[in-house]
Design a protein around this motif. Structure first.
Motif, PDB file in Angstrom:
ATOM      1  N   TRP A 158       1.078  -1.326   0.117  1.00 24.71           N
ATOM      2  CA  TRP A 158      -0.029  -0.010  -0.054  1.00 24.71           C
ATOM      3  C   TRP A 158       0.992   1.106   0.013  1.00 24.71           C
ATOM      4  O   TRP A 158       1.800   1.411   0.807  1.00 24.71           O
ATOM      5  CB  TRP A 158      -0.986  -0.112   1.405  1.00 24.71           C
ATOM      6  CG  TRP A 158      -1.901   0.973   1.164  1.00 24.71           C
ATOM      7  CD1 TRP A 158      -3.161   0.881   1.073  1.00 24.71           C
ATOM      8  CD2 TRP A 158      -2.008   2.615   1.777  1.00 24.71           C
ATOM      9  NE1 TRP A 158      -3.980   2.002   1.229  1.00 24.71           N
ATOM     10  CE2 TRP A 158      -3.160   2.893   1.422  1.00 24.71           C
ATOM     11  CE3 TRP A 158      -0.772   3.303   2.240  1.00 24.71           C
ATOM     12  CZ2 TRP A 158      -3.322   4.327   1.702  1.00 24.71           C
ATOM     13  CZ3 TRP A 158      -0.883   4.595   2.351  1.00 24.71           C
ATOM     14  CH2 TRP A 158      -2.312   5.179   2.470  1.00 24.71           C
ATOM     15  N   ARG A 170       1.072   5.830  -0.951  1.00 24.73           N
ATOM     16  CA  ARG A 170       0.417   6.993  -1.635  1.00 24.73           C
ATOM     17  C   ARG A 170       1.702   7.861  -1.592  1.00 24.73           C
ATOM     18  O   ARG A 170       2.228   8.142  -0.737  1.00 24.73           O
ATOM     19  CB  ARG A 170      -0.585   7.578  -0.671  1.00 24.73           C
ATOM     20  CG  ARG A 170      -1.926   6.724  -0.329  1.00 24.73           C
ATOM     21  CD  ARG A 170      -2.691   6.688  -1.762  1.00 24.73           C
ATOM     22  NE  ARG A 170      -4.016   6.020  -1.543  1.00 24.73           N
ATOM     23  CZ  ARG A 170      -4.149   4.661  -1.765  1.00 24.73           C
ATOM     24  NH1 ARG A 170      -2.988   3.964  -1.931  1.00 24.73           N
ATOM     25  NH2 ARG A 170      -5.472   4.116  -1.518  1.00 24.73           N
ATOM     26  N   ARG A 183      -0.547   5.766  -6.505  1.00 25.16           N
ATOM     27  CA  ARG A 183      -1.201   4.845  -5.582  1.00 25.16           C
ATOM     28  C   ARG A 183      -0.925   3.307  -5.774  1.00 25.16           C
ATOM     29  O   ARG A 183      -0.826   3.021  -7.099  1.00 25.16           O
ATOM     30  CB  ARG A 183      -2.509   5.116  -5.691  1.00 25.16           C
ATOM     31  CG  ARG A 183      -3.249   6.611  -5.185  1.00 25.16           C
ATOM     32  CD  ARG A 183      -4.632   6.559  -5.917  1.00 25.16           C
ATOM     33  NE  ARG A 183      -4.796   8.033  -5.308  1.00 25.16           N
ATOM     34  CZ  ARG A 183      -5.703   8.474  -4.260  1.00 25.16           C
ATOM     35  NH1 ARG A 183      -5.975   7.236  -3.399  1.00 25.16           N
ATOM     36  NH2 ARG A 183      -5.920   9.536  -3.917  1.00 25.16           N
ATOM     37  N   ASP A 216      -2.471  -0.378  -4.143  1.00 18.69           N
ATOM     38  CA  ASP A 216      -3.025  -1.052  -3.228  1.00 18.69           C
ATOM     39  C   ASP A 216      -3.249  -2.367  -3.459  1.00 18.69           C
ATOM     40  O   ASP A 216      -2.936  -3.159  -4.611  1.00 18.69           O
ATOM     41  CB  ASP A 216      -4.710  -0.434  -3.468  1.00 18.69           C
ATOM     42  CG  ASP A 216      -4.786   1.106  -2.972  1.00 18.69           C
ATOM     43  OD1 ASP A 216      -4.834   1.260  -1.914  1.00 18.69           O
ATOM     44  OD2 ASP A 216      -4.927   1.922  -3.928  1.00 18.69           O
TER      45      ASP A 216
END
Length: 444
Positions: free
Chosen positions: A88, A90, A104, A106
């Protein structure tokens, strides 16, 4: 520019390894660890970076520097899976040219999904190490490579990285002897990049003649680390030159049955023969042109022969010469570089210990100040500028490149000094002038 951001940022992010005590300046509170870095451009502090490892395992990064008003400023948050791989992330802020950054990654239902301004994609979890567009998020990359079988990692979106060299050096820093680890990591860019780790395999530095990222407080170690890096790069270049270069027996080469592109007449000449002796083309003819005895013959039937290409604006770095030749570029004009390093590289080209084209050199002159170029010679007075011109002329340069911070009042003197030594005078348009004024002041 992606290479610059990735290489600088990888050093910062490499500190995202196992939670072990750091031995360099930093802070720790309640399980949180902070590693601080300086960005140094030509001896000046141009920016900073920070890695903050939270007690819950999150990696929070910040990376910024100012290069003549350009430069990135990005914040990142990264979370790793049980194997220490990104799951994960950002990244937000702006890139070197101030474009917005929003990247990003995920993980859900066994799938990694990523998106940035350049690309988007998916892959099964565990199928590779995600290489972020903005490398400040590449946490733990060096440590992951050290742990990986065979020291190789599959990469996402594509590719593979591996450790080409792993060497420990004793370096004196601030009066203390440090055992630093230098890794050469291949597969991420055209050339292996060199990363220095500390005794705990935390990121310590990545250095170059233009810009370096190093642990805050250790800036004085840059020259020693840079010298070690340059020696490694030169040795690798020599190995490549010895294995890739081919020299015809007796220095004679005949290329026959080629479709020769005549650039002056803009035509294709069929069934052409070109004879080379040493470093000179001695004959350009047709199928009846005699081939010298003992010459190596290359039958170019079905292929087209072009004159060597020229790249008129380069800044040569390690590995560029080999790529130039592979692309058919046999001459380049270097428009601003470190004088000593460029001279040493050209000497290696000429000696055949590094592969590269012929090089025409332009000497960059800028004024000292907040927007000074990260290479070349920085001056403050007309006398210093005249001395810079003389230094370039004595070193065999063909051209002077005036840069943006030079006061307009100094341009005529620099132009006159350059012309007096037979140098072409060119450059950016200094602040406070327009193009017509620059030409009137002496630009060619």
């Amino acid at each position: 520019m992606r290479c610059l951001v990735v290489v600088c940022a990888l050093v910062v992010a490499a500190g995202c390894g196992p939670a072990v005590p750091a031995r360099d300046p930093g802070s720790s509170s309640g399980g949180e660890r902070v590693l601080a870095y300086s960005v140094i451009t030509v001896g000046r502090r141009a920016g900073e970076a920070e890695l903050r490892i939270e007690p819950d395992g999150r990696r929070l990064g910040h990376f910024t520097f100012n290069d003549r008003g350009r430069g990135p400023d990005v914040h990142s948050e990264l979370r790793l899976d049980a194997r220490g791989a990104p799951r994960w992330l950002r990244v937000t802020g702006h890139d070197y040219y101030k474009a917005p950054v929003d990247e990003r990654l995920d993980e859900a239902d066994g799938t990694l999904t990523w998106q940035s301004s350049a690309e988007h994609g998916q892959a099964p979890s565990g199928s590779g190490w995600y290489v972020a567009m903005y490398g400040v998020t590449d946490a733990g990359f060096e440590q992951a490579l050290l742990r990986a079988p065979g020291r190789r990692l599959e990469l996402l979106p594509a590719g593979e990285a591996w450790i080409e060299d792993d060497t420990v050096r004793e370096i004196e820093i601030a009066g203390a002897h440090r055992r630093l680890r230098r890794l050469a990591i291949a597969g991420v860019s055209f050339e292996p990049y060199l990363s220095w780790l500390d005794e705990d395999n935390q990121a310590f530095a990545s250095v170059s003649a233009w810009s370096s990222v190093i642990r805050t407080g250790a800036e004085a170690a840059i020259p020693a680390l840079l010298a070690d890096d340059q020696a490694w790069v030169a040795a690798r270049a020599a190995r490549l030159a010895s294995t890739l270069a081919h020299r015809p027996p007796g220095g004679k080469l005949a290329i026959t049955h080629a479709r020769r592109f005549d650039s002056e007449r803009r035509t294709i000449v069929p069934d052409a023969t070109v004879i080379v002796d040493g470093d000179r083309i001695v004959a350009v003819g047709d199928a009846t042109t005699p081939v010298p005895a003992g010459a190596q013959v290359i039958d170019a039937h079905g292929r087209t022969l072009l004159p060597g290409l020229w790249d008129m604006h380069v800044h040569l770095f390690p590995g560029h010469g080999l790529l130039d030749l592979a692309a058919g570029i046999t001459t380049v004009r270097d428009m601003g570089n470190d004088i000593e390093q460029l001279g040493a590289r050209i000497a290696r080209f000429d000696a055949g210990t590094e592969l590269g084209p012929r090089v025409i050199r332009a000497g960059l002159i800028d004024a000292k100040g907040p927007f000074t170029a990260p290479t070349g010679v920085a001056v403050s007075t007309p006398e210093e500028a005249a001395a810079a011109v003389a230094r370039y002329a004595d070193a065999g340069y063909a051209q002077i490149k005036i840069y943006s911070s030079i006061p307009p009042s100094m341009v005529p003197g620099i132009a006159a000094a350059g012309h007096a030594r037979g140098l072409r005078v060119s450059g950016h348009i200094p602040t406070g002038m327009n193009a017509a004024q620059a030409v009137e002041a002496g630009y060619d």
